[in-house]
Enzyme design. Structure first.
Site, PDB file in Angstrom:
ATOM      1  N   SER A 127       0.816  -1.229   0.000  1.00 25.92           N
ATOM      2  CA  SER A 127       0.000   0.000   0.000  1.00 25.92           C
ATOM      3  C   SER A 127       0.846   1.274   0.000  1.00 25.92           C
ATOM      4  O   SER A 127       1.927   1.322   0.597  1.00 25.92           O
ATOM      5  CB  SER A 127      -0.870  -0.016   1.259  1.00 25.92           C
ATOM      6  OG  SER A 127      -1.396   1.255   1.521  1.00 25.92           O
ATOM      7  N   GLU A 129       0.253   3.638   1.771  1.00 29.43           N
ATOM      8  CA  GLU A 129       0.347   4.088   3.165  1.00 29.43           C
ATOM      9  C   GLU A 129       1.725   3.750   3.758  1.00 29.43           C
ATOM     10  O   GLU A 129       2.090   4.270   4.801  1.00 29.43           O
ATOM     11  CB  GLU A 129      -0.766   3.465   4.012  1.00 29.43           C
ATOM     12  CG  GLU A 129      -2.163   3.995   3.678  1.00 29.43           C
ATOM     13  CD  GLU A 129      -2.466   5.373   4.266  1.00 29.43           C
ATOM     14  OE1 GLU A 129      -1.895   5.718   5.299  1.00 29.43           O
ATOM     15  OE2 GLU A 129      -3.284   6.095   3.664  1.00 29.43           O
ATOM     16  N   TYR A 151      -1.477   0.374  10.510  1.00 26.19           N
ATOM     17  CA  TYR A 151      -1.760  -0.271   9.214  1.00 26.19           C
ATOM     18  C   TYR A 151      -0.528  -0.179   8.301  1.00 26.19           C
ATOM     19  O   TYR A 151      -0.085  -1.178   7.738  1.00 26.19           O
ATOM     20  CB  TYR A 151      -2.962   0.417   8.554  1.00 26.19           C
ATOM     21  CG  TYR A 151      -3.198   0.018   7.113  1.00 26.19           C
ATOM     22  CD1 TYR A 151      -3.786  -1.203   6.791  1.00 26.19           C
ATOM     23  CD2 TYR A 151      -2.840   0.871   6.058  1.00 26.19           C
ATOM     24  CE1 TYR A 151      -4.007  -1.569   5.463  1.00 26.19           C
ATOM     25  CE2 TYR A 151      -3.061   0.514   4.732  1.00 26.19           C
ATOM     26  CZ  TYR A 151      -3.642  -0.704   4.442  1.00 26.19           C
ATOM     27  OH  TYR A 151      -3.853  -1.064   3.129  1.00 26.19           O
TER      28      TYR A 151
HETATM   29  P1  NAP Z   1     -11.357  -4.453   2.237  1.00 28.97           P
HETATM   30  O1  NAP Z   1     -12.558  -4.118   1.405  1.00 28.97           O
HETATM   31  O2  NAP Z   1     -11.247  -3.875   3.590  1.00 28.97           O
HETATM   32  O3  NAP Z   1     -11.292  -6.044   2.364  1.00 28.97           O
HETATM   33  C1  NAP Z   1     -10.496  -6.692   3.315  1.00 28.97           C
HETATM   34  C2  NAP Z   1     -10.763  -8.182   3.247  1.00 28.97           C
HETATM   35  O4  NAP Z   1      -9.947  -8.848   4.236  1.00 28.97           O
HETATM   36  C3  NAP Z   1     -12.219  -8.583   3.541  1.00 28.97           C
HETATM   37  O5  NAP Z   1     -12.614  -9.564   2.616  1.00 28.97           O
HETATM   38  C4  NAP Z   1     -12.136  -9.198   4.935  1.00 28.97           C
HETATM   39  O6  NAP Z   1     -13.117 -10.166   5.178  1.00 28.97           O
HETATM   40  C5  NAP Z   1     -10.752  -9.845   4.865  1.00 28.97           C
HETATM   41  N1  NAP Z   1     -10.246 -10.213   6.191  1.00 28.97           N
HETATM   42  C6  NAP Z   1     -10.215  -9.430   7.304  1.00 28.97           C
HETATM   43  N2  NAP Z   1      -9.730 -10.131   8.346  1.00 28.97           N
HETATM   44  C7  NAP Z   1      -9.418 -11.380   7.884  1.00 28.97           C
HETATM   45  C8  NAP Z   1      -8.908 -12.564   8.489  1.00 28.97           C
HETATM   46  N3  NAP Z   1      -8.599 -12.597   9.791  1.00 28.97           N
HETATM   47  N4  NAP Z   1      -8.739 -13.662   7.712  1.00 28.97           N
HETATM   48  C9  NAP Z   1      -9.080 -13.633   6.403  1.00 28.97           C
HETATM   49  N5  NAP Z   1      -9.584 -12.553   5.768  1.00 28.97           N
HETATM   50  C10 NAP Z   1      -9.755 -11.433   6.507  1.00 28.97           C
HETATM   51  O7  NAP Z   1     -10.021  -4.077   1.450  1.00 28.97           O
HETATM   52  P2  NAP Z   1      -9.810  -3.775  -0.118  1.00 28.97           P
HETATM   53  O8  NAP Z   1     -10.070  -2.340  -0.367  1.00 28.97           O
HETATM   54  O9  NAP Z   1     -10.512  -4.800  -0.928  1.00 28.97           O
HETATM   55  O10 NAP Z   1      -8.241  -3.966  -0.247  1.00 28.97           O
HETATM   56  C11 NAP Z   1      -7.675  -5.245  -0.549  1.00 28.97           C
HETATM   57  C12 NAP Z   1      -6.239  -5.274  -0.056  1.00 28.97           C
HETATM   58  O11 NAP Z   1      -5.488  -4.243  -0.698  1.00 28.97           O
HETATM   59  C13 NAP Z   1      -6.089  -5.047   1.450  1.00 28.97           C
HETATM   60  O12 NAP Z   1      -4.995  -5.815   1.893  1.00 28.97           O
HETATM   61  C14 NAP Z   1      -5.750  -3.569   1.535  1.00 28.97           C
HETATM   62  O13 NAP Z   1      -5.043  -3.286   2.716  1.00 28.97           O
HETATM   63  C15 NAP Z   1      -4.910  -3.404   0.290  1.00 28.97           C
HETATM   64  N6  NAP Z   1      -4.905  -2.052  -0.286  1.00 28.97           N
HETATM   65  C16 NAP Z   1      -6.090  -1.429  -0.570  1.00 28.97           C
HETATM   66  C17 NAP Z   1      -6.076  -0.165  -1.133  1.00 28.97           C
HETATM   67  C18 NAP Z   1      -7.358   0.541  -1.498  1.00 28.97           C
HETATM   68  O14 NAP Z   1      -7.315   1.741  -1.784  1.00 28.97           O
HETATM   69  N7  NAP Z   1      -8.488  -0.151  -1.565  1.00 28.97           N
HETATM   70  C19 NAP Z   1      -4.843   0.453  -1.410  1.00 28.97           C
HETATM   71  C20 NAP Z   1      -3.665  -0.220  -1.139  1.00 28.97           C
HETATM   72  C21 NAP Z   1      -3.703  -1.487  -0.585  1.00 28.97           C
HETATM   73  P3  NAP Z   1     -14.525  -9.779   5.904  1.00 28.97           P
HETATM   74  O15 NAP Z   1     -15.117  -8.665   5.115  1.00 28.97           O
HETATM   75  O16 NAP Z   1     -15.299 -11.034   5.793  1.00 28.97           O
HETATM   76  O17 NAP Z   1     -14.152  -9.391   7.298  1.00 28.97           O
END
Ligand code: NAP
Length: 328
Positions: A127, A129, A151
């Site tokens: 990320s 971040e 984070y």
């Molecule tokens: P998100 O919508 O918050 O999704 C996070 C996922 O992680 C959800 O499916 C959640 O499941 C799952 N999770 C949480 N705790 C867990 C556990 N203990 N075991 C297994 N799964 C678990 O995030 P996103 O926006 O799709 O982002 C995807 C990834 O990219 C993340 O790693 C995020 O940090 C990274 N990222 C995102 C962005 C962005 O702008 N979106 C930018 C850079 C990096 P539940 O919903 O069932 O709890």
């Protein structure tokens, strides 16, 4: 038929990637955690061929069992506590899932391994971040990290662990350093979706004001649908590597408010927006803006959706959804 395993399948990116890979002809498997996860029906309806397996990023043996059962060609590790504000309140849990979860997933991949001729390829969701208090603008793969939240710190751990498993065990493990990416599937707790949803509700007379934190902070915002393509492209390369994925444009939250309210036909939005210290981060990141030249030249990746189109897409989705919910 190639087989892909996605952790974080119920999150914004997992839902986009699941559909993207299904359209490419993959058999897609998703890891779900928790008893009776309420998002199962939603992800299953978006991709009926999706196979879901139970496991948790806190539980190595569950991850080994899932990787053994799926025998994936590609693993996309998207699961995380991904909301920066929550990471300040639940720092240990964030380190456990967002940080150590990467190590456990890599261990599962290392132990199961795939075949000699077809080893498992691994993608880590790093990320912007991680740059936090930025040391260089715009940020590239060579910019040093200075995370400003639990984070960001956990993501730095996951990033270097991925690099270490690549170098130590020869795993085809790549990290995408993705800048913020959004869309109608974004969680309502994130600022972009909070704004477009609240503006839609204000327009429909369902809400009076939006309460915001720091509206001067700047982000490089792209569309999630464009960004999941970059994840897949990284795993199709002969050699694993790290790539910044960004639009190269930055906008303040003030700009986001401007554009969202314009779509609702409101020019002066000041009466509808309040600021509250409770929504400020204890430590803010500076100007995040990414230089994705390496991804442009090596992967041939380019973002397609502009900031304006992105906000319009989100606002129109929220307007339709909120008016249907209210029976308007
Ligand atoms: P998100 O919508 O918050 O999704 C996070 C996922 O992680 C959800 O499916 C959640 O499941 C799952 N999770 C949480 N705790 C867990 C556990 N203990 N075991 C297994 N799964 C678990 O995030 P996103 O926006 O799709 O982002 C995807 C990834 O990219 C993340 O790693 C995020 O940090 C990274 N990222 C995102 C962005 C962005 O702008 N979106 C930018 C850079 C990096 P539940 O919903 O069932 O709890």
């Amino acid at each position: 038929m190639k087989r892909a395993l996605i952790t974080g399948i119920t999150g914004q990116d997992g839902r986009h990637l699941s559909q993207f890979l299904a359209n490419k002809g993959y058999q897609v498997f998703g890891l779900v955690h928790g008893q009776a996860n309420p998002k199962i029906d939603l992800v299953q309806s978006e991709n009926p061929a999706l196979e879901l397996l139970e496991g948790d990023l806190r539980d190595l043996s569950s991850l080994i069992a899932v990787v053994e059962q799926v025998q994936p060609d590609e693993v996309y590790n998207l699961g995380a506590i991904s909301f920066v504000q929550l990471s300040f309140k639940q720092a240990e849990l964030t380190a456990e899932i967002t940080g150590l979860g990467v190590l456990r997933m890599l261990e599962a991949v290392r132990i199961v391994g795939g075949t000699d001729t077809n080893p498992i390829r691994f993608y880590q969701a790093s990320s912007s971040e991680m740059f936090g208090k930025v040391h260089q603008t715009p940020q590239t793969e060579a910019t040093s990290f200075h995370p400003r939240s639990p984070y960001g710190v956990a993501k730095v751990f996951g990033h270097y662990t991925t690099l270490n498993y690549r170098e130590a065990y020869g795993i085809h493990a790549s990290s995408g350093i993705l800048f913020n990416h959004e869309g109608p599937k974004r969680g309502l707790e994130f600022v972009t979706r909070k704004v477009t949803n609240s503006v839609a509700r204000i327009q429909l007379g369902l809400q009076e004001v939006i309460t915001m934190g720091n509206i001067e902070s700047s982000r490089d915002w792209g569309y999630a649908g464009d960004y999941v393509e970059a994840m897949w492209m990284m795993l199709q390369q002969e050699e694993p590597d790290d790539y910044v994925i960004a639009t190269g444009e930055t906008h303040t939250i003030r700009d986001l408010l401007d554009v969202s309210f314009k779509h609702a036909g409101i020019d002066d939005w000041t009466p509808y927006v309040k600021q509250d210290q409770r929504f400020y981060r204890p430590a803010e990141v500076d100007l995040l803006i990414g230089d994705a030249s390496k991804a442009h030249s090596r992967l041939g990746w380019k973002p397609r959706v502009s900031f304006n189109e992105l906000v319009r897409m989100m606002y129109e989705h929220d307007l339709a959804e909120e008016s249907a919910k209210a029976g308007l």
